[in-house]
Each structure stands twice: as structure tokens, then as C-alpha cells.
Design a protein around this motif. Structure first.
Motif, PDB file in Angstrom:
ATOM      1  N   UNK A  54      65.305  32.301  41.826  1.00 13.20           N
ATOM      2  CA  UNK A  54      64.523  31.055  41.763  1.00 13.20           C
ATOM      3  C   UNK A  54      63.310  31.236  40.852  1.00 13.20           C
ATOM      4  N   UNK A  55      62.602  32.342  41.005  1.00  7.80           N
ATOM      5  CA  UNK A  55      61.445  32.604  40.149  1.00  7.80           C
ATOM      6  C   UNK A  55      61.875  32.742  38.696  1.00  7.80           C
ATOM      7  N   UNK A  56      62.951  33.480  38.471  1.00  6.44           N
ATOM      8  CA  UNK A  56      63.443  33.662  37.109  1.00  6.44           C
ATOM      9  C   UNK A  56      63.858  32.355  36.467  1.00  6.44           C
ATOM     10  N   UNK A  57      64.539  31.491  37.215  1.00  4.10           N
ATOM     11  CA  UNK A  57      64.940  30.189  36.681  1.00  4.10           C
ATOM     12  C   UNK A  57      63.730  29.387  36.215  1.00  4.10           C
ATOM     13  N   UNK A  58      62.694  29.380  37.038  1.00  4.17           N
ATOM     14  CA  UNK A  58      61.496  28.602  36.695  1.00  4.17           C
ATOM     15  C   UNK A  58      60.793  29.191  35.471  1.00  4.17           C
ATOM     16  N   UNK A  59      60.698  30.515  35.420  1.00  8.31           N
ATOM     17  CA  UNK A  59      60.040  31.152  34.288  1.00  8.31           C
ATOM     18  C   UNK A  59      60.833  30.951  32.995  1.00  8.31           C
ATOM     19  N   UNK A  60      62.153  31.061  33.081  1.00  8.71           N
ATOM     20  CA  UNK A  60      62.975  30.887  31.886  1.00  8.71           C
ATOM     21  C   UNK A  60      62.925  29.455  31.382  1.00  8.71           C
ATOM     22  N   UNK A  61      62.878  28.501  32.305  1.00  7.51           N
ATOM     23  CA  UNK A  61      62.740  27.107  31.892  1.00  7.51           C
ATOM     24  C   UNK A  61      61.422  26.893  31.144  1.00  7.51           C
ATOM     25  N   UNK A  62      60.357  27.483  31.673  1.00  7.00           N
ATOM     26  CA  UNK A  62      59.061  27.345  30.997  1.00  7.00           C
ATOM     27  C   UNK A  62      59.056  28.096  29.668  1.00  7.00           C
ATOM     28  N   UNK A  63      59.755  29.232  29.611  1.00  2.00           N
ATOM     29  CA  UNK A  63      59.810  29.985  28.362  1.00  2.00           C
ATOM     30  C   UNK A  63      60.557  29.204  27.289  1.00  2.00           C
ATOM     31  N   UNK A  64      61.606  28.493  27.669  1.00  2.00           N
ATOM     32  CA  UNK A  64      62.321  27.665  26.687  1.00  2.00           C
ATOM     33  C   UNK A  64      61.398  26.580  26.130  1.00  2.00           C
ATOM     34  N   UNK A  65      60.604  25.979  27.000  1.00  2.00           N
ATOM     35  CA  UNK A  65      59.637  24.983  26.531  1.00  2.00           C
ATOM     36  C   UNK A  65      58.606  25.622  25.608  1.00  2.00           C
ATOM     37  N   UNK A  66      58.217  26.863  25.916  1.00  2.00           N
ATOM     38  CA  UNK A  66      57.260  27.571  25.077  1.00  2.00           C
ATOM     39  C   UNK A  66      57.842  27.840  23.693  1.00  2.00           C
ATOM     40  N   UNK A  67      59.117  28.184  23.628  1.00  2.00           N
ATOM     41  CA  UNK A  67      59.770  28.366  22.329  1.00  2.00           C
ATOM     42  C   UNK A  67      59.670  27.104  21.488  1.00  2.00           C
ATOM     43  N   UNK A  68      59.852  25.963  22.132  1.00  2.00           N
ATOM     44  CA  UNK A  68      59.724  24.708  21.402  1.00  2.00           C
ATOM     45  C   UNK A  68      58.325  24.539  20.839  1.00  2.00           C
ATOM     46  N   UNK A  69      57.312  24.842  21.660  1.00  2.00           N
ATOM     47  CA  UNK A  69      55.932  24.738  21.175  1.00  2.00           C
ATOM     48  C   UNK A  69      55.680  25.701  20.021  1.00  2.00           C
ATOM     49  N   UNK A  70      56.310  26.869  20.087  1.00  2.00           N
ATOM     50  CA  UNK A  70      56.057  27.892  19.082  1.00  2.00           C
ATOM     51  C   UNK A  70      56.700  27.575  17.740  1.00  2.00           C
ATOM     52  N   UNK A  71      57.873  26.953  17.759  1.00  2.00           N
ATOM     53  CA  UNK A  71      58.637  26.818  16.522  1.00  2.00           C
ATOM     54  C   UNK A  71      58.848  25.384  16.034  1.00  2.00           C
ATOM     55  N   UNK A  72      58.923  24.423  16.923  1.00  5.03           N
ATOM     56  CA  UNK A  72      59.363  23.086  16.513  1.00  5.03           C
ATOM     57  C   UNK A  72      58.391  22.400  15.570  1.00  5.03           C
ATOM     58  N   UNK A  73      57.096  22.632  15.764  1.00  2.63           N
ATOM     59  CA  UNK A  73      56.108  21.888  14.979  1.00  2.63           C
ATOM     60  C   UNK A  73      55.316  22.772  14.026  1.00  2.63           C
ATOM     61  N   UNK A  74      55.816  23.989  13.782  1.00  2.00           N
ATOM     62  CA  UNK A  74      55.077  24.897  12.923  1.00  2.00           C
ATOM     63  C   UNK A  74      55.175  24.430  11.469  1.00  2.00           C
ATOM     64  N   UNK A  75      54.071  24.504  10.759  1.00  4.17           N
ATOM     65  CA  UNK A  75      54.004  24.108   9.356  1.00  4.17           C
ATOM     66  C   UNK A  75      54.267  25.344   8.501  1.00  4.17           C
ATOM     67  N   UNK A  76      55.431  25.386   7.861  1.00  3.11           N
ATOM     68  CA  UNK A  76      55.820  26.557   7.093  1.00  3.11           C
ATOM     69  C   UNK A  76      54.991  26.729   5.828  1.00  3.11           C
TER      70      UNK A  76
END
Length: 214
Positions: free
Chosen positions: A66-88
Motif C-alpha cells: 500500500x505504501x509503495x503504491x502511493x509512493x509510486x503514484x506520486x513518483x509518476x506525477x513527479x516525473x511529469x513535473x520534471x519532464x513535461x514542461x521543461x524548456x529545452x
């Protein structure tokens, strides 16, 4: 005004109890690692009886999943923040800062992520499999960023550079989390970013041109 229905109140209390137990589990996993943790230790950390814990989770594995599921879900959202809007078009130091900052902030806020995902091989298989999928997604996103920086690289070179970059970040995060909060941790974060910039900087170098001999 009518009172809140009893089932809804019970559900809210149950969610609060689950959150309390997961927070306690995160603290225990960080302190002892998953393999050495026990349901009794988690119950003590949560200041509840083992019987109360077993009302919500049948064993340590269920808590970790349960803890891992929640952390992995948040980590996937973090990946989006890290890469989706980055200005190359950003200079490399600013580009690295924009990508790493959400990842560093997530890990500092959730130290149990590294303790659970990068600890011993005893973590439940489901967590290991889902973490491997997130790891592969991260490698892919880094590889896409590198392709935009150095499009002449072949797939093998790009994969190796992406894997080395992620390895530097993971090793650096261990040092960041080990550093006390405040100036020492801030300095360690700065060193991690500097290490990534120095590793990737040659990709930004313009190709050498040769002058024809007279």
C-alpha cells in the motif's frame, strides 16, 4: 441539521488510521530497512496495538504494498513535473535544475521511497516490478532529453548516457538524504546538480571543425 451518517464517519476514521499506519511504516522502513521491520515495530511507531494494525493490514507485506503504491503514484506525477514542461532551450545548468528539483523535493519529502525501492531484494515482488517500470520510464524520459541535446548519438550511446545520468542522481540522492537539513543538505543538492551538469556538458559542446590544409 442532520448528523453525518455513521458509515461515512467510520470511513473517515479508517482513512486517518491507515494514513497513520503508513506514516509509521515509512519511518520504520527508513530506520531499519524493509527486511528488518516488523508489524510490532510499526504498531509501536504508530502508538497503536498490534491488534489495531491487523484490523487494516494482515501483514508487513500488505503495508509495504500500500505504501509503495502511493509512493509510486506520486513518483509518476513527479516525473511529469520534471519532464513535461521543461524548456529545452535553457542553458544546461538551468535545464538540470528544472528537471532535478521536483525529483529531489519528492525524495526529501518521502525518504521511505529510496529505503523501500532501493533497499534489499526482500521487498514484495509487486513493488519491485512496479518500481522497475517507473525506473524504465525515467530512463526513457532522460534518453528523450538527451536525444534533443545530442541527436547524432545512436540508441546504444544514448541509453548508456541515460543510465549513467540516472545512476549519478540515485547515488547523489543517498548523500542528500543522509545530510542534515539546512545548509549541509543544500550544499549536497548543489553538488549533485553540479555533478550531473559536468557529466552532460560535453554533449553540449559544438562539434570540432577541421580546417582544410593548404
Amino acid at each position: 441539521m442532520s448528523e453525518e451518517p455513521a458509515p461515512r464517519r467510520r470511513q473517515a476514521r479508517g482513512e486517518r488510521r491507515i494514513a497513520q499506519l503508513l506514516q509509521a511504516a515509512a519511518s520504520v522502513f527508513c530506520r531499519t530497512g524493509y527486511a528488518a521491520a516488523s508489524t510490532n515495530a510499526i504498531a509501536r511507531e504508530a502508538k497503536v496495538s498490534p491488534g489495531t494494525l491487523y484490523q487494516y493490514f494482515p501483514n508487513k507485506e500488505a503495508i509495504a504494498v500500500e505504501l509503495g503504491d502511493r509512493l509510486l503514484q506520486e513518483m509518476r506525477a513527479t516525473q511529469g513535473l520534471a519532464f513535461d514542461r521543461v524548456d529545452l532551450r535553457l542553458p544546461l545548468p538551468e535545464l538540470v535544475d528544472a528537471v532535478l528539483e521536483p525529483v529531489i523535493e519528492f525524495n526529501c519529502r518521502n525518504p521511505a521511497f529510496l529505503a523501500l525501492m532501493h533497499g534489499s531484494g526482500d521487498v514484495p515482488g509487486r513493488i519491485a516490478e512496479e518500481h522497475e517500470a517507473v525506473h524504465e520510464q525515467m530512463l526513457t524520459r532522460i534518453g528523450e532529453l538527451i536525444r534533443s541535446i545530442a541527436p547524432a548519438l545512436d540508441d546504444g550511446e544514448r541509453r548508456r548516457i541515460a543510465a549513467m545520468t540516472l545512476g549519478i542522481v540515485k547515488a547523489g540522492l543517498d548523500l542528500v538524504l543522509a545530510a542534515p537539513e539546512g545548509p549541509e543538505r543544500d550544499g549536497t543538492v548543489a553538488e549533485l546538480k553540479r555533478a550531473v551538469v559536468r557529466y552532460l556538458d560535453p554533449l553540449f559542446a559544438p562539434p570540432l571543425t577541421t580546417t582544410p590544409s593548404p
